[in-house]
Design a protein around this motif. Structure first.
Motif, short mmCIF file in Angstrom:
data_model
loop_
_atom_site.label_atom_id
_atom_site.label_comp_id
_atom_site.label_asym_id
_atom_site.label_seq_id
_atom_site.Cartn_x
_atom_site.Cartn_y
_atom_site.Cartn_z
N TRP A 72 44.24 -12.70 45.09
CA TRP A 72 42.55 -13.33 44.87
C TRP A 72 41.83 -12.34 44.16
O TRP A 72 41.46 -11.23 44.85
CB TRP A 72 42.23 -13.69 46.37
CG TRP A 72 40.88 -14.06 46.50
CD1 TRP A 72 40.26 -14.74 45.38
CD2 TRP A 72 39.99 -13.82 47.35
NE1 TRP A 72 38.81 -15.01 46.06
CE2 TRP A 72 38.51 -14.36 47.35
CE3 TRP A 72 40.13 -13.40 49.04
CZ2 TRP A 72 37.60 -14.50 48.06
CZ3 TRP A 72 38.80 -13.23 49.74
CH2 TRP A 72 37.70 -13.97 49.32
N ILE A 73 41.64 -12.75 43.12
CA ILE A 73 41.05 -11.53 42.12
C ILE A 73 39.53 -11.81 41.83
O ILE A 73 38.94 -10.90 41.79
CB ILE A 73 41.54 -11.48 40.68
CG1 ILE A 73 41.72 -12.97 39.78
CG2 ILE A 73 43.11 -11.08 40.89
CD1 ILE A 73 41.88 -12.71 38.63
N ALA A 74 38.80 -12.92 42.47
CA ALA A 74 37.45 -13.17 42.12
C ALA A 74 37.13 -14.66 42.73
O ALA A 74 37.89 -15.30 42.81
CB ALA A 74 37.09 -13.20 40.78
N SER A 75 35.82 -14.41 43.04
CA SER A 75 35.11 -15.60 43.28
C SER A 75 33.95 -16.07 42.58
O SER A 75 33.25 -14.82 42.27
CB SER A 75 34.66 -15.65 44.96
OG SER A 75 35.99 -15.79 45.58
N PHE A 76 33.69 -17.18 42.15
CA PHE A 76 32.52 -17.38 41.44
C PHE A 76 31.68 -18.53 42.26
O PHE A 76 32.33 -19.55 42.61
CB PHE A 76 32.69 -17.90 40.14
CG PHE A 76 33.33 -16.88 39.46
CD1 PHE A 76 32.39 -15.71 38.67
CD2 PHE A 76 34.59 -16.68 39.25
CE1 PHE A 76 33.16 -14.79 37.87
CE2 PHE A 76 35.15 -15.56 38.57
CZ PHE A 76 34.25 -14.72 37.63
N GLN A 77 30.63 -18.22 42.98
CA GLN A 77 29.83 -19.01 43.62
C GLN A 77 28.50 -19.66 42.98
O GLN A 77 27.92 -18.31 42.60
CB GLN A 77 29.64 -18.59 45.10
CG GLN A 77 31.02 -18.41 45.83
CD GLN A 77 30.79 -17.89 47.19
OE1 GLN A 77 30.05 -18.38 47.84
NE2 GLN A 77 31.57 -17.10 47.39
N GLN A 78 27.90 -20.56 43.06
CA GLN A 78 26.70 -20.77 42.54
C GLN A 78 25.74 -21.09 43.84
O GLN A 78 26.09 -21.33 44.78
CB GLN A 78 26.58 -22.35 41.89
CG GLN A 78 27.77 -22.12 40.59
CD GLN A 78 27.64 -23.46 39.99
OE1 GLN A 78 27.12 -24.49 40.26
NE2 GLN A 78 28.16 -23.57 38.79
N ASP A 79 24.38 -20.75 43.56
CA ASP A 79 23.49 -20.97 44.36
C ASP A 79 23.21 -22.55 44.49
O ASP A 79 22.45 -22.69 43.84
CB ASP A 79 22.04 -20.23 44.06
CG ASP A 79 21.11 -20.21 45.35
OD1 ASP A 79 21.09 -21.09 45.97
OD2 ASP A 79 20.29 -19.38 45.28
N GLU A 80 24.10 -23.22 45.51
CA GLU A 80 23.82 -24.44 45.44
C GLU A 80 22.30 -24.76 46.11
O GLU A 80 21.75 -26.06 45.59
CB GLU A 80 24.92 -25.28 46.38
CG GLU A 80 26.20 -24.93 46.02
CD GLU A 80 26.72 -25.65 44.76
OE1 GLU A 80 26.04 -26.48 44.31
OE2 GLU A 80 27.61 -25.05 44.10
N LEU A 81 21.67 -24.31 46.69
CA LEU A 81 20.27 -24.34 47.39
C LEU A 81 19.53 -24.44 46.11
O LEU A 81 18.69 -25.58 46.11
CB LEU A 81 19.96 -23.57 48.35
CG LEU A 81 18.68 -23.99 49.08
CD1 LEU A 81 18.92 -25.10 50.12
CD2 LEU A 81 18.01 -22.76 49.88
N GLN A 82 19.44 -23.63 45.29
CA GLN A 82 18.86 -23.47 44.29
C GLN A 82 18.94 -24.49 43.15
O GLN A 82 18.03 -25.07 42.33
CB GLN A 82 18.88 -21.89 43.35
CG GLN A 82 17.87 -21.58 42.50
CD GLN A 82 16.39 -21.59 42.87
OE1 GLN A 82 16.06 -20.95 44.05
NE2 GLN A 82 15.22 -22.44 42.37
N LYS A 83 20.17 -24.77 42.91
CA LYS A 83 20.75 -25.84 41.89
C LYS A 83 19.85 -27.05 42.43
O LYS A 83 19.61 -27.80 41.69
CB LYS A 83 22.10 -25.94 41.90
CG LYS A 83 22.37 -26.92 40.89
CD LYS A 83 24.21 -27.25 41.02
CE LYS A 83 25.04 -26.06 41.27
NZ LYS A 83 26.51 -26.79 41.05
N GLY A 84 19.92 -27.48 43.77
CA GLY A 84 19.45 -28.78 44.27
C GLY A 84 18.07 -28.71 43.99
O GLY A 84 17.39 -29.81 43.70
N TYR A 85 17.36 -27.46 44.48
CA TYR A 85 15.87 -27.38 44.21
C TYR A 85 15.60 -27.47 42.75
O TYR A 85 14.64 -28.32 42.32
CB TYR A 85 15.34 -26.05 44.62
CG TYR A 85 13.88 -25.87 44.46
CD1 TYR A 85 12.88 -26.19 45.47
CD2 TYR A 85 13.41 -25.13 43.35
CE1 TYR A 85 11.48 -26.29 45.33
CE2 TYR A 85 12.16 -24.93 43.17
CZ TYR A 85 11.27 -25.30 44.48
OH TYR A 85 9.73 -25.45 44.06
#
Length: 142
Positions: A72-85
């Motif tokens: 498992w070399i990396a994770s990319f997560q978006q700020d879903e709360l900010q995206k919704g806002y």
């Protein structure tokens, strides 16, 4: 495939096949990464996770890549709360400036979201509700 279990099964079959991939990007394949990460470890396939992980998943797989699962070399997560806002704010600004006249002086919008068991979907709805507080003339029907 739309069904999480079917998609997860497909990924597992691929990782266990004779023609294993060298790398795989996992996005929407259910809410349990453990079997997928374990299969990737056995296949020696590099894994990138491209979605928000639940607190249960993080407790199982660890907070950082390469700690428990070396492939498992990396994770990319978006700020879903900010995206919704942000997306709600852009929409609300647009309809407000367009001078839309709704019933009873309120602009009526329908919000369709993803499944309630998806963390990203829940967070985007929360972001939209946070933005809605700044727009008293808009009413959301979900």
């Amino acid at each position: 495939e739309k069904n999480d279990l079917a998609m997860q099964g497909k990924v597992l079959r691929i990782l266990r096949s004779d023609q294993k991939p060298d790398a795989i990007i996992l996005a929407e394949v259910g809410d349990n990464m453990v079997p997928l990460l374990e299969a990737a470890e056995q296949a020696h396939a590099a894994v990138i996770i491209q979605r928000s992980l639940t607190s249960e998943e993080l407790a199982s797989i660890g907070l950082e890549a390469r700690r428990k699962y070396k492939h498992w070399i990396a994770s990319f997560q978006q700020d879903e709360l900010q995206k919704g806002y942000d997306s709600a704010t852009a929409l609300f600004d647009h309809v407000s400036k367009a001078n839309v006249k709704g019933q009873n002086g309120k602009i009526n919008l329908i919000a369709l979201s993803g499944p309630g068991n998806r963390l990203g979907s829940v967070l985007r709805v929360q972001g939209m509700q946070k933005a809605l507080k700044n727009y008293p003339k808009i009413k959301i029907r979900e």
